[in-house]
Scaffold this motif. Structure first.
Motif, short mmCIF file in Angstrom:
data_model
loop_
_atom_site.label_atom_id
_atom_site.label_comp_id
_atom_site.label_asym_id
_atom_site.label_seq_id
_atom_site.Cartn_x
_atom_site.Cartn_y
_atom_site.Cartn_z
N LYS A 128 5.16 -3.85 -8.36
CA LYS A 128 5.27 -5.39 -8.72
C LYS A 128 3.72 -5.72 -8.84
CE LYS A 128 9.20 -6.63 -5.57
NZ LYS A 128 9.64 -7.73 -4.40
N PRO A 129 3.75 -6.82 -9.82
CA PRO A 129 2.63 -7.55 -10.05
C PRO A 129 2.01 -8.57 -9.16
CG PRO A 129 4.00 -8.37 -11.51
CD PRO A 129 5.03 -7.19 -10.72
N GLU A 138 2.88 -1.51 0.77
CA GLU A 138 3.71 -1.41 1.74
C GLU A 138 4.66 -0.64 2.07
OE1 GLU A 138 5.23 -5.64 1.41
OE2 GLU A 138 3.42 -6.62 1.82
N CYS A 139 4.76 0.22 3.04
CA CYS A 139 5.59 1.43 3.44
C CYS A 139 6.64 1.03 4.41
CB CYS A 139 4.92 2.76 3.43
SG CYS A 139 3.67 3.08 2.20
N TYR A 140 7.80 1.36 4.35
CA TYR A 140 8.80 1.00 5.33
C TYR A 140 9.47 2.49 5.80
CZ TYR A 140 8.13 -3.54 3.56
OH TYR A 140 7.88 -4.93 3.47
N VAL A 141 9.01 3.09 6.81
CA VAL A 141 9.14 4.47 7.29
C VAL A 141 10.10 4.70 8.25
CG1 VAL A 141 8.00 6.31 7.97
CG2 VAL A 141 6.64 4.64 6.72
N LEU A 184 4.70 -1.14 -4.07
CA LEU A 184 3.11 -0.99 -4.60
C LEU A 184 2.95 -2.22 -5.29
CD1 LEU A 184 0.45 0.60 -5.01
CD2 LEU A 184 1.61 1.51 -7.12
N TYR A 185 1.81 -3.00 -4.88
CA TYR A 185 1.50 -4.45 -5.58
C TYR A 185 0.08 -3.91 -6.47
CZ TYR A 185 4.73 -6.88 -2.54
OH TYR A 185 5.81 -7.15 -2.09
N VAL A 186 0.17 -4.47 -7.69
CA VAL A 186 -1.20 -4.09 -8.49
C VAL A 186 -1.29 -5.22 -9.15
CG1 VAL A 186 -0.32 -1.68 -8.76
CG2 VAL A 186 0.41 -3.31 -10.61
#
Length: 389
Positions: A128-129, A138-141, A184-186
């Motif tokens: 996502k932008p 951000e990881c949800y494990v 993932l935010y870029v």
């Protein structure tokens, strides 16, 4: 016990019982498995899945060539291959002892990547932008077999890579017995190259500007919406591929078991599905080539009504459909094993689309649509005939 397992698998294959019922019966047989046997099962799973992923890109052409001569046998083998791989993926989700869930965030400030490479074994991956000046994952494990959250988090961090250097971002998760859903935010600035490889998980990307995008997954949907992508290459073994409301020079997408939809302003389109419908809806006169191939599914191609077009359509068992008017040259040929239509439109226009479409058991149709310059004002959805695939 081996004979009983074999009998259960044969019943699942024959459709006498469902896959979930088969799992229940197998669980009952293995109610108290030896610890070593369980360890071997975990280790072998990932290796087999890697092997499947490696076969993914090379198997299509071989299966397509074989299906021309004797379609039933290669098709049955391919379905069994995909079904076996998907069943292994479902087995992987089966609880393996205690499960620990937690979230973790990786972040690199003041960093704008031009190249992104990501690899995970199990779990979805979304890009996502955002307005931030760096990158954030951000990881949800969900980890299997861990005693507590501290131990699980330590193991996750130790076996993960989040590395930003110069203009490249690398992200990977090395542990097998965990599911990691990643967002993932870029930065909104254009990205040159993105390469994502998943084994059991879906990919999603919206509202980004990317020069080259490559996505491969063994089991999962691939979805790109509202983006500008110079060249896109997508492959999935089991899942749909949606390239919707996007702009691009070249799109190549293939699925063994799932629909493939391309809707937008695309110059060159090449899409394939072994078991699924194929849709190409051209939204601008930038389009010049469409190649669509299916085995058991239908193919639909939509062309702006102001454009000229020519091409060839083929099917073995289905029907072939062209616009009712506007064709100056139509040659139909029907043989015992194949129907064929060569066509060319009456109008002469600056923009012309060359269409090649072929399916074995489905139908092929080419239709014209009214052209709207501002087609991105609202999100377009595939026609209702494809819903639920």
């Amino acid at each position: 016990m081996n004979e009983e397992k074999k009998r259960i698998l044969e019943m699942v294959e024959a459709g006498l019982i469902s896959a979930s019922e088969g799992l229940t019966l197998l669980e009952a047989l293995d109610k108290e498995p030896a610890q070593q046997a369980r360890k071997e099962r975990k280790d072998h799973f990932f290796d087999e899945l890697v092997s499947f992923g490696q076969k993914l890109s090379g198997s299509w052409e071989k299966q397509s060539d074989q299906s021309t001569g004797s379609s039933s046998q290669p098709k049955d083998k391919l379905f069994q291959f995909v079904q076996s791989a998907v069943q292994k993926l479902k087995d992987f989700e089966f609880p393996l002892g205690k499960t620990v869930e937690f979230s973790h965030t990786f972040q690199e400030n003041d960093f704008s990547p031009q190249r992104i490479k990501a690899e995970t074994a199990s779990g979805s991956f979304t890009i996502k932008p955002w307005q931030g000046s760096g990158v954030k994952a951000e990881c949800y494990v969900k980890m299997y077999g861990a005693d507590n959250e501290d131990e699980a988090r330590e193991s996750f961090i130790k076996n993960s890579v989040f590395y930003a250097r110069e203009d490249k971002l690398s992200f990977s998760v090395g542990l097998k017995l965990m599911k990691v859903d990643t967002v993932l935010y870029v930065p909104e600035a254009a990205v040159k190259d993105i390469s994502v490889k998943l084994f059991n998980g879906s990919f999603n990307m919206r509202d980004l500007d990317v020069q080259n995008l490559e996505v491969k997954t063994a089991n999962g949907k691939i979805e790109i919406k509202g983006s500008k992508v110079g060249e896109f290459e997508g492959e999935t073994g089991n899942g749909q591929i949606y390239f919707i409301d996007c702009e691009g020079r070249k799109v190549e997408a293939s699925s063994f078991n799932g629909a493939v939809h391309v809707v937008g302003s695309v110059g060159y389109t090449e899409i394939k599905s072994f078991n699924g419908n194929v849709l190409c809806d051209l939204k601008s006169d930038a389009a010049h080539t469409v190649k669509a191939q299916a085995v058991t599914g239908n193919i639909e191609v939509y062309v702006p009504d102001h454009m000229a077009m020519k091409g060839i359509l083929r099917t073995n068992l289905g029907s072939l459909q062209l616009p009712e008017s506007g064709m100056k040259k139509v040659i139909e040929k029907e043989e015992m094993v194949q129907k064929l239509v060569r066509f060319e439109s009456e109008k002469e226009a600056l923009g012309q689309v060359v269409i090649e479409a072929e399916t074995k058991t489905g139908s092929v149709s080419v239709k014209t649509t009214a052209f709207h310059e501002n087609h991105n004002d609202k999100e377009s959805e595939p026609p209702s005939i494809f819903e639920g695939e």
